[in-house]
Scaffold this motif. Structure first.
Motif, PDB file in Angstrom:
ATOM      1  N   HIS A  65      12.957 -38.577  -0.200  1.00 49.86           N
ATOM      2  CA  HIS A  65      11.747 -38.844   0.561  1.00 49.86           C
ATOM      3  C   HIS A  65      11.636 -40.313   0.958  1.00 49.86           C
ATOM      4  CE1 HIS A  65       8.597 -36.466   2.117  1.00 49.86           C
ATOM      5  NE2 HIS A  65       7.665 -37.329   1.783  1.00 49.86           N
ATOM      6  N   SER A  99       4.736 -42.168   8.924  1.00 49.96           N
ATOM      7  CA  SER A  99       5.518 -41.560   7.861  1.00 49.96           C
ATOM      8  C   SER A  99       4.953 -41.918   6.487  1.00 49.96           C
ATOM      9  CB  SER A  99       6.959 -42.026   7.996  1.00 49.96           C
ATOM     10  OG  SER A  99       7.667 -41.674   6.858  1.00 49.96           O
ATOM     11  N   VAL A 113      11.216 -37.185   6.067  1.00 44.18           N
ATOM     12  CA  VAL A 113       9.806 -36.842   6.193  1.00 44.18           C
ATOM     13  C   VAL A 113       9.599 -35.896   7.380  1.00 44.18           C
ATOM     14  CG1 VAL A 113       7.551 -37.754   6.827  1.00 44.18           C
ATOM     15  CG2 VAL A 113       8.866 -38.846   5.020  1.00 44.18           C
ATOM     16  N   ALA A 125       2.485 -39.018   5.217  1.00 46.17           N
ATOM     17  CA  ALA A 125       3.370 -38.146   4.462  1.00 46.17           C
ATOM     18  C   ALA A 125       3.954 -38.819   3.236  1.00 46.17           C
ATOM     19  CB  ALA A 125       4.494 -37.648   5.362  1.00 46.17           C
ATOM     20  N   THR A 168       0.348 -28.026   4.696  1.00 45.73           N
ATOM     21  CA  THR A 168      -0.167 -29.400   4.606  1.00 45.73           C
ATOM     22  C   THR A 168       0.406 -30.018   3.332  1.00 45.73           C
ATOM     23  OG1 THR A 168      -2.209 -28.477   5.429  1.00 45.73           O
ATOM     24  CG2 THR A 168      -2.280 -30.768   4.705  1.00 45.73           C
ATOM     25  N   GLY A 169       0.852 -31.284   3.433  1.00 45.84           N
ATOM     26  CA  GLY A 169       1.404 -31.928   2.243  1.00 45.84           C
ATOM     27  C   GLY A 169       0.307 -32.262   1.244  1.00 45.84           C
ATOM     28  N   ASP A 183       8.175 -32.430   6.315  1.00 39.15           N
ATOM     29  CA  ASP A 183       6.727 -32.476   6.448  1.00 39.15           C
ATOM     30  C   ASP A 183       6.270 -32.326   7.893  1.00 39.15           C
ATOM     31  OD1 ASP A 183       4.038 -32.885   6.150  1.00 39.15           O
ATOM     32  OD2 ASP A 183       4.287 -34.309   4.528  1.00 39.15           O
ATOM     33  N   PHE A 184       6.550 -33.323   8.727  1.00 40.84           N
ATOM     34  CA  PHE A 184       6.051 -33.266  10.104  1.00 40.84           C
ATOM     35  C   PHE A 184       6.538 -32.001  10.821  1.00 40.84           C
ATOM     36  CE2 PHE A 184       5.674 -38.006   9.716  1.00 40.84           C
ATOM     37  CZ  PHE A 184       4.304 -38.043   9.874  1.00 40.84           C
ATOM     38  N   PRO A 217       5.797 -31.231  -0.330  1.00 39.67           N
ATOM     39  CA  PRO A 217       7.058 -31.413   0.399  1.00 39.67           C
ATOM     40  C   PRO A 217       8.251 -31.546  -0.541  1.00 39.67           C
ATOM     41  CG  PRO A 217       5.372 -32.743   1.394  1.00 39.67           C
ATOM     42  CD  PRO A 217       4.796 -32.207   0.125  1.00 39.67           C
TER      43      PRO A 217
END
Lengths: 774, 137
Positions: free
Chosen positions: B30, A722, A734, A726, B94-95, A738-739, B111
Motif C-alpha cells: 500500500h 491517494s 491504491v 485511501a 468503501t475503504g 481502492d480507487f 483494502p
C-alpha cells in the motif's frame, strides 16, 4: 419495515446454508427451512398498514450515482408477499416429503429459497433497478428449478427455453425501465407515480410501455409467449405449484399492476393490454381441453387465468382492477392446491394421466378432500372464494362500456373450460372408474406431508369465501387502492340476489358439466386438432429460430476460429493497425512532432539485447532456445521498466516472465517433437510485413503519446488524494485496490474463470486417459 | 535421468525465503512497491520451484488445500472485503481503516483484506494452471 426487509434479504444467506443443513438433517431440514417464509408471514401480519401510505426504507447502494435500495410495502406488495411467503411455507414442507429420497434435495431447497427471497424482493422493491435485479434472479432460480432433473434432455431443454424467453423479456424490461428513468430523471417508482403526466406526455412513453408489456407477457406466459409454461412442467411438482402457478408467473401481472398508475393513462394501454389478455384467456382454456396429463391441464388453465388477470388490468376500470386482485388471490389458492394434489396423486398412483387414474378416494381421503374443495373453487361454486371471484369477473365485463356482450361471452367460454378441467383434475381421479386399465399402477396410501399443505390451502380458500368480508376483502381493498392510487372501498358478499352474473354462473356450470362428461370423445379430438395447429405455433417458431441462431454461430465460428495461433495473431495485429491508422488519418490532420530524448548507454544495451534476441527467435532451431530468447526479451523489458522508474510494472513483469518460462517448460514435455516448418516465401513475406507494421504502429503511438501534452486531471487527482482518501503512498497499488477496486474485482473473477477454462480443456484431454491429478 | 542435488537443497532454503518475501511484498504494497498481485506471483513461483525440484505430486501433498479451493477462497475474501463497509452504512467497497497501526502489519483496512484476497487467488490460480500442465515422470 426495516426488520421485514432484512428478513427477506436474509433469505439469500439461508439459501446458501440450506445445502449444509440438508446434508445434516436430510429431508427433515424442510421443517427448519420453512421457518424462513413463516417468519415473513408473521412479520407481514404484524405490520399495521393504512390503505395508501406505504412504509418504506432506503439502504444506500451507490449514493454517488443516486442509487438507493428502496424497499416499500403497499397493499399490492402485501397481497403478493402474503401469497409468496404463505404458499412458500407449505411448498417447502411439501417438497421435503415429495423429494424425500432424491439425491439432489439440497439443490431444491437452495434454489427454492433463493427464488422465494428474490420474489419477495420483486414485490417489495421501491426502486425500478432493484426490482429488475430481483426479477432476473427469479428467472435464474426458475431455470435451475425447471432443470432440476438435469439428467433428462427434456428438462434441460425446458429450462433453457424458459430462461431464454423470460430472460429476453427481462432485457426488454430493463430497456423500458431505463426509458422511464430518462423521462422522469429518477428510478424511484414512487416518484414516477406522483407524476404520471410527465410520463404520459413524453414521446418516449409508448416505447417504454411496449417494452415493459413485452417483459410482463414473457414472464406471465401471455400469447404468443405462453409456450414455455407448459414445457416448464418438467420441474418437480412442488416447483410447478409454487413458481409456475402461484407466484413467479404472476410477476408479470404484478408489474402491470405496479406500473398501472404510471402507464395506465396511455391510450395504448386500453388498446393493447385487454386484447393480449383476452387472447390468452380464451386460447389457454381451449388448449387445456386437449390435454390428458394432470400437470399439463393445470398449466394451460394457469395460462388462461393469467390471461384473465392481464385482461382485467387492461380494462382498467375500478371494478375490473378489484376483480383482478380478487382473482389473483383466489387463483393462487385453488391452483396451488390442485398442483400439490397432482403431485400427491403422481407420488401415490405413479401416473398423471387422467385416463388411467380412478377410484383413489379410499386410498387418499385427505387429498380427495383438498382436491374437491379446490375443484369447487376453480369451477366457481359457492361458498368458495373462486365463486365470488368469477362473479366479479363477469360483472367487470358485463358493465364494461365497450363490447360488453362479446367480452362476457368469451369469459364464459374460458370458464366453461375451467369447470371441466376442475372436474377432470379434482373429482374424476378420486371417484370415477379409470377409463383405461393399467396393470403396472399400484396406488399406495398418501403420506402425511403430501396432504397437509394442499388441505391447508384448500381450507384457506373455503374460509376466505365464507368469511369473504374478512381478510380477503381487506387485502383486496388495500391492493386495489395501491393500484388505483386512491382509497377504494371494496364490499364483497356471497349473495347478490338474482343478478345476470348469477345466471351466467349457473349457465357456465351446466355447460361445464356437459363438457366434463364428454371428455372421452372431446379430449382426443381436440388433442388431434391442436397437434395440427402446433406446426404453425410459437413453439415451432422458437425451435426454428434457435436452430437458425446456432447455425449462424457455427458458421461464424468456423470463419473466425481457425485454431491456428499464428492466424489469430495476424488477425489481431492487422485489425489493430488498420483501426489505429484510420483513426490517426481521419481525426488528426497535423500530428505533433515527437520529442526525442537522448538514450542513456545502459538503455542501449538492453535495447540491443531485445533486438538481437527477437531476430534470433525467428531462426531458433529448438523450442528451448525459443523460450530462452523470449525470456531474455521479457527480462530486458522489465529492466527497462525499472530504468524508467516503474518498479511496480518491472516487478510484475519479472514474476510473470519467470512463471511463463516454467509454464513453457512444463508444456514442452507434452508436445510432439519439434519440426521446423519451412513456410513458402509468400507466407514468410506476409508474416514479416504484419510484424513490421505492428512494430511501427506501436512505436509511432508511443512517440505520439509522449509528444502530446497530457491534459488529464486523473493523474494529479490520484497523486493528491491517494494519501488522504485511501491512506496509501503507493499510488499504483491504491488505484488497484481502492480507487478502481471494482475493476480489480472483475479482473480477478475473469482470472478465476480463465483458470476454470484451462482446467476444463485439459480435463477433457485427461478424461480420456482416466483420472486427473487429485 | 540423474537428478541434481543442488536444486532440492537450495529449494529447502529458497522456498521459505520467497514465501516470506511474498508476504512482505503483500503487506508493504500500500505504501511501497509491491502488492497482492506480485506477492501472489512470487509465492506461486516459490511453490513451483518446489514442484520442479522434487515433483508435482509432492507439491500436491504439501498444499493444505486443493489449489482450486485456494483460488476460490481468495475470490471470496476479496468479495467479502467489499461487503464490510455495508455494515457501517457505507457503499460497497468503501475503504474502512483501523486508525491505529498494528505492530508488524502496519495500517490495516478493508483494502488490505482485498489485496490479501488477490494474493491468495493469484497463488491458487497460478499453481492450479501450472500443475494441470505438470505431469509426474
Amino acid at each position: 419495515m426495516t426488520a421485514l426487509s432484512i428478513t427477506i434479504l436474509a433469505g439469500f444467506l439461508i439459501a446458501i446454508l440450506a445445502p449444509f443443513l440438508t446434508r445434516l438433517m436430510k429431508h427433515r431440514a424442510a421443517f427448519v427451512l420453512a421457518l424462513y417464509p413463516l417468519a415473513v408471514v408473521i412479520q407481514l401480519l404484524a405490520l399495521q398498514r393504512d390503505t395508501l401510505t406505504a412504509p418504506s426504507i432506503q439502504f444506500p447502494w451507490v449514493p454517488s450515482m443516486g442509487l438507493w435500495m428502496t424497499f416499500t410495502l403497499d397493499g399490492l406488495g402485501f397481497l403478493m408477499a402474503m401469497l409468496i411467503a404463505g404458499i412458500g411455507t407449505l411448498v417447502i414442507l411439501y417438497g421435503g416429503e415429495y423429494l424425500r429420497d432424491d439425491p439432489h434435495l439440497e439443490r431444491f431447497f437452495l434454489w427454492v429459497i433463493i427464488f422465494m427471497a428474490s420474489m419477495l424482493g420483486v414485490v417489495t422493491s421501491g426502486n425500478a433497478l432493484v426490482l429488475f435485479v430481483f426479477w432476473e434472479l427469479t428467472s435464474i432460480s426458475s431455470f435451475f428449478l425447471i432443470g432440476y432433473k438435469f439428467e433428462y434432455e427434456s428438462a434441460r431443454a425446458a429450462a433453457w427455453q424458459a430462461l431464454l424467453v423470460t430472460g429476453a423479456g427481462g432485457l426488454a424490461m430493463l430497456a423500458g425501465l431505463v426509458l422511464l428513468g430518462q423521462i422522469t430523471g429518477s428510478f424511484e417508482i414512487n416518484q414516477w407515480m406522483q407524476n404520471p403526466n410527465l410520463v404520459q406526455e413524453s414521446a418516449l412513453a409508448p416505447a417504454a410501455f411496449i417494452l415493459i408489456l413485452l417483459s410482463a407477457m414473457t414472464k406471465s406466459a401471455q400469447f404468443p409467449f405462453h409456450f414455455w409454461l407448459p414445457n416448464a412442467m418438467e420441474a418437480p411438482t412442488p416447483v410447478s405449484a409454487y413458481l409456475h402457478s402461484a407466484t413467479m408467473v404472476k410477476a408479470g401481472v404484478y408489474l402491470l399492476a405496479r406500473l398501472f398508475p404510471v402507464l395506465g393513462g396511455l391510450a395504448l394501454w386500453n388498446q393493447v393490454v385487454p386484447w393480449v389478455g383476452l387472447l390468452t384467456l380464451v386460447g389457454g382454456a381451449m388448449l387445456a381441453l386437449g390435454q390428458t396429463d394432470l400437470k399439463k391441464l393445470l398449466a394451460y388453465t394457469t395460462v388462461s387465468s393469467l390471461g384473465g388477470m392481464v385482461f382485467l388490468l387492461g380494462l382498467g376500470t375500478p371494478l375490473a382492477v378489484k376483480s383482478a386482485m380478487l382473482f389473483l388471490l383466489a387463483h393462487a389458492l385453488y391452483k396451488g392446491t390442485l398442483f400439490l394434489v397432482a403431485g400427491g396423486v403422481d407420488h401415490s398412483a405413479g401416473s398423471r394421466d387422467i385416463r388411467k387414474l380412478g377410484k383413489l378416494a379410499k386410498l387418499m381421503p385427505f387429498t380427495t378432500l383438498a382436491a374437491g374443495l379446490a375443484a369447487l373453487s376453480m369451477a366457481g361454486i359457492p361458498p368458495l372464494i373462486g365463486f365470488i371471484s368469477k362473479e366479479y369477473v363477469y360483472e367487470s365485463t358485463y358493465y364494461y362500456s365497450n363490447l360488453p356482450y362479446i367480452l362476457t361471452g368469451l369469459a364464459v367460454l374460458a370458464n366453461v373450460a375451467n369447470v371441466a378441467v376442475a372436474g377432470w383434475v379434482g373429482i374424476r381421479p378420486f371417484w370415477q372408474q379409470p377409463e383405461q386399465k393399467d396393470e403396472d399402477l399400484h396406488p399406495h396410501k398418501e403420506s402425511v406431508w403430501l396432504w397437509i399443505p394442499p388441505l391447508v390451502l384448500a381450507i384457506t380458500g373455503l374460509f376466505m369465501g365464507v368469511f369473504i368480508q374478512g381478510a380477503a376483502q381487506t387485502w383486496v381493498a388495500a391492493s386495489t387502492s395501491a393500484v388505483l392510487q386512491e382509497i377504494t372501498k371494496v364490499k364483497f358478499s356471497l349473495w347478490h340476489g338474482i343478478t345476470p352474473m348469477l345466471l351466467l354462473s349457473i349457465f357456465t356450470l351446466i355447460i361445464g358439466i356437459v363438457v366434463y362428461l364428454t371428455s372421452r370423445t372431446l379430449i382426443p379430438r381436440l388433442a388431434a386438432c391442436w397437434k395440427k395447429l402446433s406446426s404453425v405455433g410459437p413453439n415451432i417458431f422458437y425451435s426454428r429460430s434457435m436452430r437458425a441462431f446456432l447455425s449462424v454461430a457455427g458458421w461464424q465460428t468456423k470463419i473466425l476460429q481457425s485454431g491456428y495461433l499464428r492466424y489469430y495473431i495476424i488477425t489481431i495485429i492487422v485489425t489493430t493497425v488498420t483501426l489505429a491508422v484510420i483513426t490517426l488519418a481521419t481525426r488528426y490532420g497535423n500530428l505533433p512532432n515527437p520529442q526525442w530524448t537522448q538514450p542513456r548507454f545502459y538503455d542501449v544495451i538492453f535495447i540491443v539485447i531485445i533486438i538481437i534476441s527477437a531476430l534470433l527467435v525467428t531462426r531458433a532451431e529448438s523450442r528451448l532456445a525459443t523460450i530462452t530468447l523470449l525470456g531474455a526479451i521479457g527480462f530486458s523489458i522489465a529492466i527497462l521498466f525499472l530504468l524508467y522508474s516503474a518498479p511496480d510494472l518491472a516487478m510484475v513483469q519479472f514474476a510473470v516472465e519467470t512463471l511463463t518460462v516454467i509454464l513453457f517448460v512444463l508444456v514442452i514435455y507434452q508436445l510432439p517433437k519439434y519440426t521446423k516448418t519451412n513456410y513458402p516465401i509468400h507466407a514468410n513475406a506476409l508474416n514479416i510485413i504484419v510484424s513490421v507494421a505492428g512494430g511501427i504502429m506501436m512505436a509511432g503511438l508511443m512517440l505520439l503519446t509522449s509528444a502530446i501534452p497530457s491534459n488529464s486531471t486523473l493523474a494529479p487527482y490520484f497523486m493528491e488524494n491517494s494519501l488522504p482518501l485511501a491512506k496509501g503512498h503507493n499510488v499504483v497499488n491504491v488505484i488497484l485496490v481502492d480507487f478502481r477496486g471494482l475493476d480489480t474485482l472483475g479482473e480477478i473473477t475473469v482470472l478465476m474463470i480463465a483458470a476454470i477454462g484451462v482446467f476444463a480443456l485439459l480435463g477433457l484431454k485427461k478424461g480420456s486417459k482416466g483420472g486427473g491429478n487429485s | 535421468m540423474q537428478r541434481s542435488i543442488i536444486l532440492p537443497v537450495a529449494t529447502r532454503f529458497l522456498m521459505p525465503l520467497m514465501l516470506v518475501f511474498s508476504i512482505f511484498l503483500l503487506l508493504r504494497g500500500h505504501n511501497e512497491v509491491g502488492g497482492g498481485f506480485v506477492g501472489g506471483l512470487v509465492a506461486a513461483s516459490a511453490l513451483m520451484l518446489y514442484a520442479i525440484s522434487t515433483s508435482p505430486s509432492a507439491l500436491w501433498r504439501l498444499l493444505p488445500l486443493d489449489p482450486r479451493f485456494i483460488a476460490g477462497i481468495g475470490l471470496l475474501i476479496s468479495l467479502f472485503s467489499g461487503f464490510i463497509p455495508l455494515f457501517y452504512e457505507k457503499p460497497f467497497m468503501t475503504g474502512i481503516w483501523i486508525e491505529t497501526p498494528l505492530p508488524v502489519l502496519g495500517k490495516i483496512g478493508t483494502p488490505t483484506l482485498f489485496d490479501l484476497g488477490v494474493y491468495v487467488l493469484v497463488i491458487g490460480v497460478v499453481v492450479w494452471i501450472l500443475l494441470e500442465f505438470a505431469e509426474d515422470e
